[in-house]
Scaffold this motif. Structure first.
Motif, PDB file in Angstrom:
ATOM      1  N   ARG A 211      29.208  58.626 -54.453  1.00 51.95           N
ATOM      2  CA  ARG A 211      30.163  58.438 -55.498  1.00 51.95           C
ATOM      3  C   ARG A 211      30.271  59.449 -56.336  1.00 51.95           C
ATOM      4  NH1 ARG A 211      32.279  53.989 -58.456  1.00 51.95           N
ATOM      5  NH2 ARG A 211      32.323  54.549 -60.636  1.00 51.95           N
ATOM      6  N   LEU A 212      31.481  59.867 -56.596  1.00 57.42           N
ATOM      7  CA  LEU A 212      31.959  61.010 -57.532  1.00 57.42           C
ATOM      8  C   LEU A 212      32.347  60.798 -58.878  1.00 57.42           C
ATOM      9  CD1 LEU A 212      34.399  62.498 -54.611  1.00 57.42           C
ATOM     10  CD2 LEU A 212      31.971  63.164 -54.968  1.00 57.42           C
ATOM     11  N   PRO A 213      31.653  61.686 -59.665  1.00 54.51           N
ATOM     12  CA  PRO A 213      31.942  61.685 -61.294  1.00 54.51           C
ATOM     13  C   PRO A 213      33.578  61.740 -61.430  1.00 54.51           C
ATOM     14  CG  PRO A 213      31.244  63.599 -60.711  1.00 54.51           C
ATOM     15  CD  PRO A 213      31.308  63.056 -59.541  1.00 54.51           C
ATOM     16  N   GLY A 214      33.894  61.047 -62.650  1.00 55.25           N
ATOM     17  CA  GLY A 214      35.292  61.516 -63.255  1.00 55.25           C
ATOM     18  C   GLY A 214      35.981  60.369 -63.070  1.00 55.25           C
ATOM     19  N   GLU A 215      37.020  60.331 -64.142  1.00 55.51           N
ATOM     20  CA  GLU A 215      37.945  59.139 -64.163  1.00 55.51           C
ATOM     21  C   GLU A 215      38.685  58.772 -63.058  1.00 55.51           C
ATOM     22  OE1 GLU A 215      41.733  57.685 -67.095  1.00 55.51           O
ATOM     23  OE2 GLU A 215      40.646  59.699 -67.458  1.00 55.51           O
ATOM     24  N   ALA A 216      39.267  59.980 -62.063  1.00 55.72           N
ATOM     25  CA  ALA A 216      39.920  59.830 -61.026  1.00 55.72           C
ATOM     26  C   ALA A 216      39.425  58.977 -60.069  1.00 55.72           C
ATOM     27  CB  ALA A 216      40.651  60.994 -60.366  1.00 55.72           C
ATOM     28  N   ASN A 217      37.826  58.953 -60.011  1.00 53.76           N
ATOM     29  CA  ASN A 217      37.236  58.667 -58.874  1.00 53.76           C
ATOM     30  C   ASN A 217      36.491  57.177 -59.225  1.00 53.76           C
ATOM     31  OD1 ASN A 217      37.471  61.094 -57.482  1.00 53.76           O
ATOM     32  ND2 ASN A 217      36.184  62.126 -58.734  1.00 53.76           N
ATOM     33  N   GLN A 218      36.770  56.467 -60.238  1.00 53.07           N
ATOM     34  CA  GLN A 218      35.948  55.424 -60.579  1.00 53.07           C
ATOM     35  C   GLN A 218      36.192  54.312 -59.940  1.00 53.07           C
ATOM     36  OE1 GLN A 218      36.981  54.175 -64.643  1.00 53.07           O
ATOM     37  NE2 GLN A 218      38.817  55.105 -64.682  1.00 53.07           N
ATOM     38  N   TYR A 219      36.963  54.536 -59.122  1.00 55.43           N
ATOM     39  CA  TYR A 219      37.419  53.109 -58.221  1.00 55.43           C
ATOM     40  C   TYR A 219      37.243  53.555 -56.722  1.00 55.43           C
ATOM     41  CZ  TYR A 219      39.248  51.114 -62.208  1.00 55.43           C
ATOM     42  OH  TYR A 219      39.448  50.194 -63.694  1.00 55.43           O
ATOM     43  N   GLY A 220      36.561  54.586 -56.399  1.00 56.76           N
ATOM     44  CA  GLY A 220      36.330  54.947 -55.147  1.00 56.76           C
ATOM     45  C   GLY A 220      35.635  54.038 -54.122  1.00 56.76           C
ATOM     46  N   ASN A 221      36.092  54.146 -52.665  1.00 52.45           N
ATOM     47  CA  ASN A 221      35.498  53.024 -51.939  1.00 52.45           C
ATOM     48  C   ASN A 221      35.489  53.720 -50.374  1.00 52.45           C
ATOM     49  OD1 ASN A 221      38.226  51.842 -50.751  1.00 52.45           O
ATOM     50  ND2 ASN A 221      38.466  51.756 -52.785  1.00 52.45           N
ATOM     51  N   LEU A 222      34.730  52.808 -49.442  1.00 51.43           N
ATOM     52  CA  LEU A 222      34.986  52.956 -48.165  1.00 51.43           C
ATOM     53  C   LEU A 222      35.897  51.835 -47.810  1.00 51.43           C
ATOM     54  CD1 LEU A 222      34.488  54.770 -45.780  1.00 51.43           C
ATOM     55  CD2 LEU A 222      32.449  53.202 -45.326  1.00 51.43           C
ATOM     56  N   GLN A 223      37.170  52.185 -46.730  1.00 52.18           N
ATOM     57  CA  GLN A 223      37.823  51.034 -46.509  1.00 52.18           C
ATOM     58  C   GLN A 223      38.581  51.292 -44.966  1.00 52.18           C
ATOM     59  OE1 GLN A 223      42.157  51.624 -48.128  1.00 52.18           O
ATOM     60  NE2 GLN A 223      40.800  51.899 -49.857  1.00 52.18           N
ATOM     61  N   THR A 224      38.946  50.115 -44.522  1.00 48.51           N
ATOM     62  CA  THR A 224      39.531  50.178 -42.830  1.00 48.51           C
ATOM     63  C   THR A 224      40.751  49.216 -43.159  1.00 48.51           C
ATOM     64  OG1 THR A 224      39.201  50.264 -40.636  1.00 48.51           O
ATOM     65  CG2 THR A 224      38.117  48.410 -41.982  1.00 48.51           C
ATOM     66  N   THR A 225      41.922  49.636 -42.490  1.00 50.62           N
ATOM     67  CA  THR A 225      42.743  48.728 -42.388  1.00 50.62           C
ATOM     68  C   THR A 225      43.254  48.515 -40.799  1.00 50.62           C
ATOM     69  OG1 THR A 225      44.116  49.594 -44.109  1.00 50.62           O
ATOM     70  CG2 THR A 225      45.443  48.476 -42.412  1.00 50.62           C
ATOM     71  N   LEU A 226      42.876  47.289 -40.408  1.00 56.15           N
ATOM     72  CA  LEU A 226      42.881  46.820 -38.989  1.00 56.15           C
ATOM     73  C   LEU A 226      44.347  46.484 -38.430  1.00 56.15           C
ATOM     74  CD1 LEU A 226      40.057  43.970 -39.490  1.00 56.15           C
ATOM     75  CD2 LEU A 226      39.819  46.260 -38.832  1.00 56.15           C
ATOM     76  N   ASP A 227      44.515  46.562 -37.183  1.00 60.52           N
ATOM     77  CA  ASP A 227      45.647  46.475 -36.680  1.00 60.52           C
ATOM     78  C   ASP A 227      45.999  44.922 -36.084  1.00 60.52           C
ATOM     79  OD1 ASP A 227      43.957  45.981 -34.592  1.00 60.52           O
ATOM     80  OD2 ASP A 227      45.048  47.528 -33.207  1.00 60.52           O
ATOM     81  N   TYR A 228      45.165  43.997 -36.901  1.00 63.88           N
ATOM     82  CA  TYR A 228      45.208  42.584 -36.646  1.00 63.88           C
ATOM     83  C   TYR A 228      44.978  41.965 -38.152  1.00 63.88           C
ATOM     84  CZ  TYR A 228      40.437  42.893 -35.612  1.00 63.88           C
ATOM     85  OH  TYR A 228      39.081  43.182 -36.045  1.00 63.88           O
TER      86      TYR A 228
END
Length: 461
Positions: free
Chosen positions: A343-360
């Motif tokens: 997780r990174l510091p700073g205002e721009a990174n406060q909603y950081g996450n790991l995600q995937t978009t499925l094809d279904y």
């Protein structure tokens, strides 16, 4: 002895370049004059309506063209296409170290050649020769990604895409852009008095300073023209007279990413920030895109983050490393490789996450629980870093508003410095069929404190 020492010091200063700051820059050359600006116009041997223009002014730093038909470009040579008869004012501007100068010539095209107008891209854009009134396009406001931004080097809006109807009431969605084959390829922009402008470039319309994107009062110029040109294997749509299409970025030239009967997808440069590019998606006025849903599917979802998984994860404002050495291969999780999540510091990174978009879309009717192994090091700044993991299911079709569709389950991490198993139960929404996106977020959100976490098995059960 003293004179010898002074001479030695002077030689040392010269050797180290100390006196370089005393050397004045060379004088700029004289500013070019209109008389120096010269260019030729040579018709193609097999089509008099295709003209090659060549700078004959001698060596210059840059030559910039406006062909009077909506087409612009740079370079010592440019080819213009003029399918319609009429007079075209061609302008060449040359730039030297001393300044710039321009010269215009009137090009007379004697005969209209209808066959030059009957081509797929022209017909898609205007509705074809039988459509005298032309074809009107609007921003496809209900489709995710109708406005986006990304790096100029990319062909996709990697940084941001607007969700459906996200920019309502900003003078954007009621704009109408009409392209016709008649009247020398006329372009008409009806904006009902206001236009949406990029903040860094908006001063070009309202005279204010740079700031946030804003709605500005603006009256489009009359007698604008459009043209399509090819450069470097890419197609460009240009608007004459400083005109633009719906969203002002300071530019009048757009790369055509897609053009067909129902879609016009454009990439525009950013005048104030050349590293950025803006994306516009337009559809014919009155067109409704058919809804094509992803298939509903019960599937095996599993990843050990050891480079053997099949889930295409995407890091958003975090550092993520797959196949990372397990920091504590003991207890509940002894495998050698895991996922590293920073997780990174700073205002721009406060909603950081790991995600995937499925094809279904996920069918949660029978399998609706996710099991996950996590390791939270004791060195993080708790409680500023939340001792928790969130798993979120979202509908990606909502674009930038996908978070508004989400169902979130949060589990506390009961112990630090050891692997623990968490279960995320989505059985309460087992009948919901819209989710195709999974988000994993350790450490909480809405704060600027960095942290490091390790991810093990992630599995839908």
């Amino acid at each position: 002895m003293k004179a010898h020492l002074n001479k030695l010091i002077l030689l040392l200063l010269l050797a180290t370049g100390f006196t370089s700051c005393q050397v004045e820059d060379p004088e700029l050359g004289p500013a070019p004059t209109e008389e120096q600006v010269k260019f030729s116009a040579t018709p193609s041997s097999d089509n008099a309506n295709i003209i090659t223009f060549k700078n004959e002014s001698g060596p210059v730093n840059r030559a910039v063209w406006d062909l009077g038909n909506g087409q612009t470009g740079a370079g010592d040579q440019i080819t213009g296409t003029f399918p319609l008869s009429g007079d075209y004012v061609v302008t060449l501007t040359i730039y030297t170290s001393g300044g710039s100068a321009s010269k215009t010539q009137t090009l007379k095209i004697a005969q209209t050649k209808p066959e030059m107008l009957d081509r797929p891209d022209y017909n898609f854009l205007t509705g074809g020769g039988s459509n005298i009134a032309g074809k009107t396009w609007v921003i496809e406001k209900d489709f995710p990604g109708h406005l986006g931004v990304g790096p100029a080097s990319s062909s996709t809006p990697e940084w941001y895409t607007a969700g459906p109807n996200e920019k309502k009431d900003l003078g954007f969605y009621d704009d109408e852009m009409t392209f016709t084959l008649s009247n020398n390829l006329a372009y008409t922009y009806v904006n009902n008095g206001t236009t949406f402008a990029n903040g860094a470039n908006a001063a070009g319309l309202d005279g204010g300073g740079a700031g946030d994107d804003r709605t500005v009062a603006y009256t489009p110029p009359a007698n604008m023209k459009w043209s399509i040109s090819e450069e470097g294997g890419k197609q460009y749509l240009s608007i004459s007279g400083g005109g633009f299409i719906a969203y002002y970025t300071g530019m009048s030239k757009y790369e055509i990413l897609k053009l067909n009967e129902t879609e016009l997808y454009l990439k525009a440069a950013d005048k104030a920030n050349p590293a950025n590019a803006w994306y516009l998606r337009l559809a014919p006025k009155g067109y409704t895109r058919p809804v094509v849903e992803k298939p509903l599917k019960t599937a095996n979802l599993m990843d050990r983050f050891d480079a053997t998984g099949t889930i295409p994860w995407r890091a958003d404002a975090i550092v993520f490393k797959n196949n990372f050495d397990n920091p504590f291969p003991q207890g509940l999780y002894t495998v050698a490789k895991v996922g590293y999540y920073q997780r990174l510091p700073g205002e721009a990174n406060q909603y950081g996450n790991l995600q995937t978009t499925l094809d279904y879309r996920l069918d949660l009717s029978s399998r609706n629980k996710f099991k996950m192994m996590v390791f939270f090091p004791g060195g993080n700044e708790y409680p500023a870093v939340k001792q928790q993991v969130a798993v979120k299911l979202q509908n990606s079709l909502a674009g930038g508003n996908a978070w508004q569709t989400q169902k979130e389950v949060i589990q506390q991490v009961p112990e630090l410095n050891k692997w623990v198993e968490l279960t995320f139960d989505f059985s309460s929404i087992s009948s919901v069929t819209m989710y195709d996106q999974i988000v994993i977020q350790p450490g909480g959100e809405g704060h600027q404190t960095p942290g490091i976490f390790y991810l093990g098995l992630f599995e839908l059960q």
